[in-house]
Design a protein around this motif. Structure first.
Motif, PDB file in Angstrom:
ATOM      1  N   GLY A 141       0.808  -1.211   0.000  1.00 55.38           N
ATOM      2  CA  GLY A 141       0.000   0.000   0.000  1.00 55.38           C
ATOM      3  C   GLY A 141       0.837   1.256   0.000  1.00 55.38           C
ATOM      4  O   GLY A 141       2.047   1.239   0.239  1.00 55.38           O
ATOM      5  N   GLU A 142       0.157   2.345  -0.287  1.00 60.88           N
ATOM      6  CA  GLU A 142       0.789   3.662  -0.294  1.00 60.88           C
ATOM      7  C   GLU A 142       1.139   4.080   1.130  1.00 60.88           C
ATOM      8  O   GLU A 142       0.559   3.593   2.096  1.00 60.88           O
ATOM      9  N   LEU A 143       2.044   5.010   1.263  1.00 57.85           N
ATOM     10  CA  LEU A 143       2.412   5.589   2.558  1.00 57.85           C
ATOM     11  C   LEU A 143       1.612   6.877   2.725  1.00 57.85           C
ATOM     12  O   LEU A 143       2.028   7.943   2.276  1.00 57.85           O
ATOM     13  N   THR A 144       0.446   6.762   3.342  1.00 59.36           N
ATOM     14  CA  THR A 144      -0.481   7.870   3.471  1.00 59.36           C
ATOM     15  C   THR A 144      -0.571   8.304   4.927  1.00 59.36           C
ATOM     16  O   THR A 144      -1.115   7.568   5.758  1.00 59.36           O
ATOM     17  N   PRO A 145      -0.038   9.477   5.271  1.00 52.36           N
ATOM     18  CA  PRO A 145      -0.095   9.923   6.667  1.00 52.36           C
ATOM     19  C   PRO A 145      -1.530  10.008   7.189  1.00 52.36           C
ATOM     20  O   PRO A 145      -2.427  10.490   6.502  1.00 52.36           O
ATOM     21  N   SER A 146      -1.713   9.535   8.417  1.00 56.38           N
ATOM     22  CA  SER A 146      -3.012   9.621   9.087  1.00 56.38           C
ATOM     23  C   SER A 146      -3.179  11.003   9.695  1.00 56.38           C
ATOM     24  O   SER A 146      -2.291  11.848   9.605  1.00 56.38           O
ATOM     25  N   ARG A 147      -4.285  11.198  10.400  1.00 59.49           N
ATOM     26  CA  ARG A 147      -4.539  12.505  11.024  1.00 59.49           C
ATOM     27  C   ARG A 147      -3.502  12.853  12.076  1.00 59.49           C
ATOM     28  O   ARG A 147      -3.248  14.023  12.323  1.00 59.49           O
ATOM     29  N   GLU A 148      -2.881  11.842  12.726  1.00 59.43           N
ATOM     30  CA  GLU A 148      -1.907  12.154  13.774  1.00 59.43           C
ATOM     31  C   GLU A 148      -0.558  12.591  13.204  1.00 59.43           C
ATOM     32  O   GLU A 148       0.274  13.120  13.922  1.00 59.43           O
ATOM     33  N   ILE A 149      -0.345  12.376  11.915  1.00 63.44           N
ATOM     34  CA  ILE A 149       0.928  12.703  11.279  1.00 63.44           C
ATOM     35  C   ILE A 149       0.771  13.972  10.434  1.00 63.44           C
ATOM     36  O   ILE A 149      -0.052  14.026   9.529  1.00 63.44           O
TER      37      ILE A 149
END
Length: 135
Positions: free
Chosen positions: A95-103
């Motif tokens: 999968g892609e490296l997609t920052p979450s809301r905490e990042i």
């Protein structure tokens, strides 16, 4: 969060591409860190890494591909930092490296960027350079 000796521990992911290592920065922080986090009670290193990377970067770590890169520690009595231990692993992911809301952001750093990461992460940067993985 800690092993039996009460030193705070983090399980971290070391992902290197094109002689750069993946780092993340949380909202409200200036420094970047290797992605990962603290164990929940009863978790193994692989369970912690899989959970934390999913939470931070919404990608799936392949636990079967995990290889321990090393353990890095700031010892008791360090003049500028509390004791801390980071257990680092390389691992494949899907999968892609997609920052979450905490990042707040992700970045790819070279060894020359080491002043922008925490003290224990700087130790990892040095080890990666010694191994010929970072420039």
């Amino acid at each position: 969060m800690t092993s039996g000796n009460s030193v705070p521990e983090k399980v971290a992911w070391v992902l290197v591409r094109d002689e750069r290592v993946l780092v993340t920065r949380s909202h409200g922080r200036d420094r970047f860190y290797l992605p990962g986090g603290h164990r929940e009670p009863g978790e193994s290193d692989s369970e912690t890494l899989v959970r934390e990377i999913d939470e931070e970067l919404r990608t799936a770590i392949d636990p079967a591909s995990m290889v321990r890169f090393g353990t890095f520690e700031i010892a008791e009595g360090h003049p500028e930092h509390d004791p801390f231990r980071m257990i680092c692993y390389t691992a494949d992911h899907r999968g892609e490296l997609t920052p979450s809301r905490e990042i707040a952001e992700k970045a790819w750093f070279r060894h020359t960027d080491r002043a922008r990461v925490s003290a224990v992460d700087q130790m990892v940067f040095d080890a990666l350079r010694e191994a010929g993985w970072l420039t």
